[in-house]
Design a protein around this motif. Structure first.
Motif: not given
Lengths: 364, 565
Positions: B481, A88, A291, B350, A86, A159, B346, B277, A90, A163, A155-156, B527, A82
């Motif tokens: 998911i 996560i 996390f 979470i 920057f 992420l 983000d 999200l 996951f 996932i 940004r997403l 994904l 991070y």
């Protein structure tokens, strides 16, 4: 993020308006008051019942410290990544799982021919190496294949990729190694208890705490003193300028993932010292908790990750018993995840920068 | 061409096939016939992997045939060597399966085409080289021809994979299927016919593409709109007629797909429109299902001792409960959302994931089990009156789900260009600017969150009604998911995308039992792949596409899409 919006009522005074009710603030106040009340009331009630002796609390505390050390090591992986990208990562929990789960087969082979208990230190070292190597491999692969193509994407996007990678890795290892829970073979010299400073603790717990501290210290030195460590910090500060200064950004990022992976691999072996079991889903909860720990300590900060890990571990071990037993909640330890996630939510609401992290404004 | 440019894709192809074998996919898929008596799905999977790697490599090279052959050869050789290696290890008495549970004798038999190891290895190289050669030739073909060949192969595969639905459906329509299907796969004659038909149709269709485009361009706006409306009506009529054509089993699958369409539409408002999200969407699904069960089940704590004497009636019936359930979910959504919606993207993701897990843990706990049933779940959710409309009958509940999905789709469609929808779009693109323009960001986020919660809870209600009893295990992270994968595959923010995504990700695996255990693996891969190669999804929302490709040449993006058809 922007600062709280100025009250619009001041500007449009043309017609009479009720001042807008600050719903968010009210909810927050109600939330914090009820949580504080619940914790205090629950704790006093528990302590009054006297179900737990001082020794029980001690052993719960040590238990929390030990598992917190494992969280801390995993949390460093989140924090390092991070701090630079920057994002996560996951899938870091799966990096952790991949290492120990693979090392399991080495452990079984060693246990089969008696090597494990005739040369325990050597075999633990080999297990650590195998676990760390596999975790590093997976972490670097992940960076190369899944994250590198997405640098600079909104940004997403990374992420969501992370996932996806998390599930992909979980089910890959399910395909490789099967869906069963497997028990690590016991290492005899790790059985039993020690008394340190008058406190009884399991040998494994003591070893886990000391080993985690040692690794954390090594990492701290690495980041503070070595050239790679310095370039990691520089890239985290400003990627473009770092690259103009002659730092190989790609290599630095790979190094970051590798270090995070190595620590996760080591954490895996420490984890099985405590919990003894491996399964393909084992990375998920420790990953999320780590996390949380990273956020708690202030994401981006290595010391923060360690602190956050320990605090979370202790809260998780002591918390349910302390807060909930008195409230006559049956089997309070079932609710451990609620404690961890509850802390995550509360930290993000009330203290989004964590204890030691940069403020939210700067990160955004 | 130099050989080194073939080396890397060759190894990639080999590694992919070895990977697919080692996770057990090849062997598991091999149980299914594609062309009965000739190839199974496992072999097809391998060949497709070879084909894709050699095709992509050949397309980049100036001598495509040679590259294709070289890549195919290297991949095949790699797989053959690894196979022989495992064969050797097993013969040496090593317990390979103790570690890699999927490396079974059955798998090795598939990889050796049922021949002896050496001949099998040779066959593997021959097959992969042949596939590589075909891919190389394909690259060199003229566009129309290539497209028709790929289309024909694709349709044949789909026809074969769709056997469970198609055979039943054709049977219901009194069309004989013996010539086409045999033992779960296509017959050889059927394969040839399907290939030829698909090839011919595509060829004909493409040869008329120019005329069609012209006609479409000349068509007056009003006519075009009428056509659009007519095709929409036709689609709805088809959807209504569907369960009676396909029979109860496929209707059940359709119901599940519909459920995911509904959930997808709900999550689409949150993720697609408002750009938040939400990884804990399952929370609202669970709230809906549990609230519905508590209101309607005779086993619920709301029902008193005396009440229980009145046989199977719960506190109230499903129709009465429905609005209350949705209101509860909206309130919970708002209450969860209000404190966290200020968080950055983000972190919000979470935190919502955390909420999902908290709800699941609470539902499972002994603490709340007097109310929520704990691990035993809540059972005996009764069917709603009238008894002639039986919610347990897959063909009936399908209509309920369909109706609500259509409503949700209509609302979503109307929302996009409404004041609210534009506020969401502004917020999604730049929160600070949106706020500066006078949009109350938190309020609009909250609105999206609450609307998503309401739709999600509807999904939960129908789930409870459909299944009849609910267990905590149905409400894990994988539901969130699944729904996320559905909207991302189809295209974030796109309504047709949700439908396509649900059909592909929920419908196909339900019909292909072989996919079962690899479902989440495939979702994960999708994904990743979508985010890297086509972040706007298969059926993109135009605006979203522009956002995702900001700064890129827009013309280049548009060229990758198919023309109007």
């Amino acid at each position: 993020m922007s600062a709280p919006a100025p009250a619009p009522a001041e500007q449009s005074s043309r017609r009479l308006r009720f001042e807008r009710i600050p719903m968010r603030r009210i909810i927050l106040i109600v939330l914090s008051v009820s949580i504080i009340y619940g914790v205090v009331a629950g704790s006093t009630a528990t302590l009054r019942t006297g179900v737990f002796t001082a020794e029980d609390w001690q052993s719960l505390f040590i238990n929390g410290l030990a598992r917190g050390s494992v969280y801390a090591l995993i949390a460093i992986g989140y924090t390092l990544v991070y701090g630079i990208l920057f994002m996560i990562n996951f899938a870091h929990g799966e990096v952790f799982m991949a290492g120990v789960y693979t090392a399991y087969f080495v452990a079984v082979a060693f246990a089969g021919n008696g090597f494990l208990n005739s040369n325990p230190l050597l075999s633990i070292a080999i297990l650590l190496l195998v676990s760390m190597a596999v975790s590093v491999f997976i972490a670097v692969l992940l960076e190369r294949l899944a994250y590198r193509p997405l640098r600079g994407a909104p940004r997403l996007v990374p992420l969501i990729t992370a996932i996806g990678a998390s599930f992909f890795l979980q089910y890959t290892f399910r395909g490789f190694y099967g869906a069963n829970v497997r028990a690590y073979p016991t290492i005899e010299i790790l059985q039993g208890k020690w008394t340190i400073f008058g406190i009884q603790m399991l040998k494994t717990q003591a070893i886990v705490i000391v080993a985690a501290l040692f690794l954390w210290f090594l990492l701290y030195l690495f980041v503070a003193r070595t050239k790679t460590g310095r370039s990691m910090r520089a890239v985290g500060e400003d990627r473009e300028i770092a690259s103009l200064m002659g730092i190989n950004v790609d290599r630095t990022i790979v190094a970051t993932f590798a270090i995070g992976g190595a620590l996760a691999g080591a954490a895996g072996i420490l984890y099985v010292f405590l919990f003894n079991q491996v399964i393909f889903t084992m990375g998920f909860l420790p990953g999320i908790k780590a996390f949380t720990a990273a956020v708690l300590g202030g994401i981006g900060s290595i010391t923060g990750a360690a602190m956050g890990g320990l605090i979370l571990g202790i809260l998780e071990a002591v918390g349910p018993n302390l807060f909930l037993t008195g409230a006559e909640v049956p089997s309070p330890n079932q609710l451990q995840p609620v404690i961890a996630f509850g802390i995550l939510v509360l930290v993000l609401i009330f203290l989004p920068g964590g204890f030691l992290g940069a403020s939210e404004e700067k990160r955004a | 061409m130099n050989l080194r440019s073939a080396l890397k894709p060759g190894f990639v192809g080999g590694i992919v096939v070895v990977y697919l074998s080692a996770i057990g996919m090849v062997e598991r898929f091999q149980d299914r016939n594609v062309i009965t008596g000739l190839v199974g799905l496992g072999v097809v999977l391998m060949l497709v992997a070879f084909a894709i790697t050699s095709y992509t490599a050949a397309r980049k090279s100036d001598s495509s045939l040679l590259t294709g052959v070289a890549v195919g050869f290297i991949s095949g050789a790699f797989v053959a060597i690894v196979t022989m290696g495992f064969e050797g290890l097993i013969n040496a008495g090593l317990d390979v399966r103790g570690m890699f549970v999927s490396i079974t004798p059955g798998l090795l038999e598939t990889l050796e085409f049922g021949l002896n190891p050496v001949v099998g290895a040779f066959m593997m190289v021959v097959a992969s080289t042949a596939v590589g050669a075909v891919s190389g030739v394909l690259v060199g073909l003229e566009y129309h021809l290539r497209s028709a060949v790929v289309f024909a192969i694709g349709i044949t595969l789909l026809m074969s994979l769709g056997e469970p639905i198609l055979r039943v459906t054709l049977g219901n329509l009194q069309i004989p299927t013996g010539w086409l299907y045999e033992l779960g796969g296509l017959t050889i004659a059927g394969t040839i016919i399907v290939l030829a038909l698909a090839f011919g149709l595509r060829w004909w269709w493409m040869s008329r593409a120019d005329t069609r485009r012209e006609a479409a361009a000349q068509m007056p706006e009003a006519t075009r709109r009428t056509w659009g409306r007519a095709s929409l009506m036709a689609a709805i009529v088809a959807l209504v007629a569907l369960p009676w054509i396909v029979g109860p089993f496929v209707s059940d699958v359709l119901g599940t797909v519909g459920l995911y369409v509904l959930l997808g539409l709900g999550l689409n408002i949150v993720v697609g429109y408002a750009g938040l999200l939400d990884l804990g969407y399952v929370a609202f699904f669970a709230v809906g299902a549990y609230a519905a069960a508590i209101f309607t089940s005779p086993a619920s704590f709301l029902v008193t001792e005396e009440g229980q004497q009145f046989a199977e009636a719960g506190f109230t019936n499903l129709w009465v409960a429905l609005p209350f359930v949705v209101i509860i979910a909206v309130v919970i959504g708002a209450a969860i959302g209000a404190p966290v919606l200020r968080l950055r993207g983000d972190y919000l993701a979470i935190v919502t994931l955390g909420f999902g897990e908290i709800i699941r843990t609470l539902v499972l706990s002994d603490w709340l089990s007097p109310y929520l049933g704990g691990a035993q779940g809540l059972t005996r959710v009764p069917a709603a009156p009238p008894s002639s409309f039986d919610l347990r009958n897959p063909q009936h509940i399908y209509y309920l789900i369909l109706a609500f999905s259509l409503i949700a789709a209509y609302i979503s469609y109307r929302l996009v260009d409404s004041r609210v929808g534009r506020a969401w779009a502004a917020m999604r693109e730049d929160e600070d600017v949106a706020e500066a323009m006078g949009i109350s960001v938190v309020r609009y986020k909250l609105l999206a969150f609450a609307m998503g919660a309401g739709v999600g809870s509807l999904g939960g209600v129908f789930f409870a009604a459909k299944i009849g009893s609910i267990f905590p295990n149905s409400f894990g992270l994988q539901v969130s998911i699944n729904v996320l994968a559905v909207i991302i595959l189809g295209g974030i923010g796109s309504i047709p995308g949700v439908i396509v995504g649900a059909a592909a990700l929920v419908g196909l695996p339900e019909l292909l039992r072989e996919f079962g255990e690899f479902r989440l693996l495939i979702y994960g891969a999708i994904l990743i792949a979508i985010m890297i190669f086509r972040p706007e999804g298969l059926l993109p929302n135009k605006r979203r596409q522009r956002e995702l490709h900001e700064g890129q040449d827009l013309a280049a993006v548009d060229l990758t899409k198919e023309g109007p058809s």
